[in-house]
Design a protein around this motif. Structure first.
Motif, PDB file in Angstrom:
ATOM      1  N   LYS A 185       0.823  -1.218   0.000  1.00 30.66           N
ATOM      2  CA  LYS A 185       0.000   0.000   0.000  1.00 30.66           C
ATOM      3  C   LYS A 185       0.859   1.271   0.000  1.00 30.66           C
ATOM      4  O   LYS A 185       0.675   2.153  -0.827  1.00 30.66           O
ATOM      5  CB  LYS A 185      -0.930   0.032   1.223  1.00 30.66           C
ATOM      6  CG  LYS A 185      -1.863  -1.159   1.320  1.00 30.66           C
ATOM      7  CD  LYS A 185      -2.785  -1.061   2.524  1.00 30.66           C
ATOM      8  CE  LYS A 185      -2.051  -1.080   3.863  1.00 30.66           C
ATOM      9  NZ  LYS A 185      -1.329  -2.335   4.170  1.00 30.66           N
ATOM     10  N   THR A 186       1.777   1.331   0.958  1.00 26.37           N
ATOM     11  CA  THR A 186       2.607   2.541   1.066  1.00 26.37           C
ATOM     12  C   THR A 186       3.461   2.712  -0.190  1.00 26.37           C
ATOM     13  O   THR A 186       3.604   3.819  -0.710  1.00 26.37           O
ATOM     14  CB  THR A 186       3.495   2.464   2.333  1.00 26.37           C
ATOM     15  OG1 THR A 186       2.633   2.372   3.464  1.00 26.37           O
ATOM     16  CG2 THR A 186       4.381   3.687   2.472  1.00 26.37           C
ATOM     17  N   THR A 187       3.999   1.619  -0.678  1.00 26.45           N
ATOM     18  CA  THR A 187       4.818   1.691  -1.894  1.00 26.45           C
ATOM     19  C   THR A 187       3.990   2.259  -3.044  1.00 26.45           C
ATOM     20  O   THR A 187       4.437   3.174  -3.754  1.00 26.45           O
ATOM     21  CB  THR A 187       5.333   0.275  -2.262  1.00 26.45           C
ATOM     22  OG1 THR A 187       6.094  -0.222  -1.160  1.00 26.45           O
ATOM     23  CG2 THR A 187       6.193   0.315  -3.511  1.00 26.45           C
TER      24      THR A 187
HETATM   25  N1  LIG Z   1      12.662   0.653   1.069  1.00 30.13           N
HETATM   26  C1  LIG Z   1      12.407  -0.656   1.067  1.00 30.13           C
HETATM   27  N2  LIG Z   1      13.388  -1.553   0.880  1.00 30.13           N
HETATM   28  C2  LIG Z   1      13.146  -2.885   0.856  1.00 30.13           C
HETATM   29  N3  LIG Z   1      11.915  -3.433   1.011  1.00 30.13           N
HETATM   30  C3  LIG Z   1      10.900  -2.592   1.205  1.00 30.13           C
HETATM   31  C4  LIG Z   1      11.071  -1.156   1.252  1.00 30.13           C
HETATM   32  N4  LIG Z   1       9.856  -0.591   1.451  1.00 30.13           N
HETATM   33  C5  LIG Z   1       8.958  -1.590   1.538  1.00 30.13           C
HETATM   34  N5  LIG Z   1       9.581  -2.793   1.389  1.00 30.13           N
HETATM   35  C6  LIG Z   1       8.912  -4.113   1.397  1.00 30.13           C
HETATM   36  O1  LIG Z   1       7.915  -4.110   0.394  1.00 30.13           O
HETATM   37  C7  LIG Z   1       6.714  -4.729   0.861  1.00 30.13           C
HETATM   38  C8  LIG Z   1       5.558  -3.756   0.781  1.00 30.13           C
HETATM   39  O2  LIG Z   1       5.759  -2.725   1.727  1.00 30.13           O
HETATM   40  P1  LIG Z   1       4.730  -1.524   1.926  1.00 30.13           P
HETATM   41  O3  LIG Z   1       5.313  -0.614   2.959  1.00 30.13           O
HETATM   42  O4  LIG Z   1       4.398  -0.941   0.608  1.00 30.13           O
HETATM   43  O5  LIG Z   1       3.480  -2.302   2.509  1.00 30.13           O
HETATM   44  P2  LIG Z   1       2.154  -1.749   3.218  1.00 30.13           P
HETATM   45  O6  LIG Z   1       1.020  -2.442   2.541  1.00 30.13           O
HETATM   46  O7  LIG Z   1       2.146  -0.275   3.214  1.00 30.13           O
HETATM   47  O8  LIG Z   1       2.327  -2.316   4.677  1.00 30.13           O
HETATM   48  P3  LIG Z   1       1.828  -1.729   6.120  1.00 30.13           P
HETATM   49  O9  LIG Z   1       0.372  -1.996   6.182  1.00 30.13           O
HETATM   50  O10 LIG Z   1       2.597  -2.572   7.083  1.00 30.13           O
HETATM   51  O11 LIG Z   1       2.186  -0.262   6.168  1.00 30.13           O
HETATM   52  C9  LIG Z   1       7.031  -5.218   2.262  1.00 30.13           C
HETATM   53  O12 LIG Z   1       7.384  -6.582   2.185  1.00 30.13           O
HETATM   54  C10 LIG Z   1       8.204  -4.381   2.707  1.00 30.13           C
HETATM   55  O13 LIG Z   1       9.034  -5.096   3.589  1.00 30.13           O
END
Ligand SMILES: Nc1ncnc2c1ncn2[C@@H]1O[C@H](COP(=O)(O)OP(=O)(O)OP(=O)(O)O)[C@@H](O)[C@H]1O
Length: 271
Positions: A39-41
């Motif tokens: 999501k954050t990505t």
């Molecule tokens: N800068 C980074 N370097 C390496 N891996 C990353 C990085 N940012 C995110 N990830 C990995 O990419 C995947 C997606 O991360 P993301 O932060 O987008 O998820 P999310 O859905 O926002 O999670 P949450 O609900 O925990 O905030 C995860 O497995 C995370 O460990």
């Protein structure tokens, strides 16, 4: 907002794996998904804060990876708490951010809108977590953005603060602001979003209104009641008929008729 085939990998981990999204002007769109779903990505790519590996992205008519500063000023980004202005007061920091924009909102009105009038003279470092988050929102909307990104906006809020925050989001939406939020709270998505998408392991696994997601509207109803032998339960597509039939034998103790909640549907989707 239009996204097609969005891809992003970190080392050998595919964090976003072919995401398609369409968000219309004025819509409140929620992205749900478990920890690590991407999501954050995704949001950070849409904001222009992260570089994608592949796919097409259009946000307010521009590719966020190449957009000029004028584009950035049309977007409100609520960052995960930055600690830059800890010694300023709430009112000072909102006024300070207002200077970056051509046509900002009135800073005092914004402080009021996020419910921080009582704390206007307090230093930022003395705010509680939830109050700090409201300040983040104030800074995100001071520039009168057309589109606001909110990444898990109410994490750490108490129940009353969440309700107040929801009212604020509705006000922004009523003014025509497009809102993309990520959340872990199903009730938040249900209360705010016109449409939701569920992201799991970097892919969208379902999309729809909160009322229809995952076939929810057409799912069988569950009828529960108690008879002298104990609790009873049955599933039916015709609950009205079934309840009428059961009621012929008299009052039904503890009668409830329910459909799957958004949470039931969500948990099934991400399983
Ligand atoms: N800068 C980074 N370097 C390496 N891996 C990353 C990085 N940012 C995110 N990830 C990995 O990419 C995947 C997606 O991360 P993301 O932060 O987008 O998820 P999310 O859905 O926002 O999670 P949450 O609900 O925990 O905030 C995860 O497995 C995370 O460990």
């Amino acid at each position: 907002m239009r996204v097609r085939g969005l891809m992003k990998a970190y080392e050998n981990h595919q964090a976003v794996d072919g995401v398609d999204l369409d968000v219309a002007r004025g819509e409140v769109f929620a992205v749900l998904g478990p920890n690590g779903a991407g999501k954050t990505t995704t949001v950070e790519i849409l904001e222009g804060h992260r570089v994608r590996d592949g796919g097409e992205v259009h946000v307010l008519g521009q590719d966020p990876g190449k957009a000029p500063r004028t584009w950035r000023s049309r977007i409100g980004v609520v960052l995960q708490t930055a600690n830059d202005a800890a010694e300023l007061t709430v009112a000072e920091s909102v006024r300070h951010y207002a200077k970056y924009y051509a046509d900002p909102r009135d800073p005092d009105e914004v402080v009021d809108l996020v419910g921080l009038t009582d704390k206007a003279k307090a230093r930022v470092r003395t705010l509680s977590g939830g109050q700090r988050r409201r300040l983040d929102v104030a800074l995100g909307i001071i520039g009168r953005p057309e589109l606001v990104f909110l990444d898990e906006p109410t994490t750490g809020f108490d129940p009353e603060a969440r309700r107040q925050f929801w009212a604020l989001i509705r006000e922004l939406a009523d003014e025509g602001t497009t809102i993309l939020l990520t959340t872990h709270y199903l009730d938040e998505a249900e209360a705010l979003a016109d449409r939701v998408a569920v992201l799991a392991k970097g892919k969208i696994v379902a999309e729809g209104t909160p009322q229809t997601l995952g076939g929810r509207a057409h799912a069988d109803a569950r009828i529960r009641w108690a008879d002298p032998n104990g609790p009873r339960e049955l599933f039916t597509s015709e609950p009205t008929k079934v309840v009428a039939e059961l009621a012929r034998h008299g009052e039904l103790a503890g009668l409830t008729v329910t459909r799957p909640s958004l949470e039931d549907v969500y948990l099934e989707l991400i399983a």
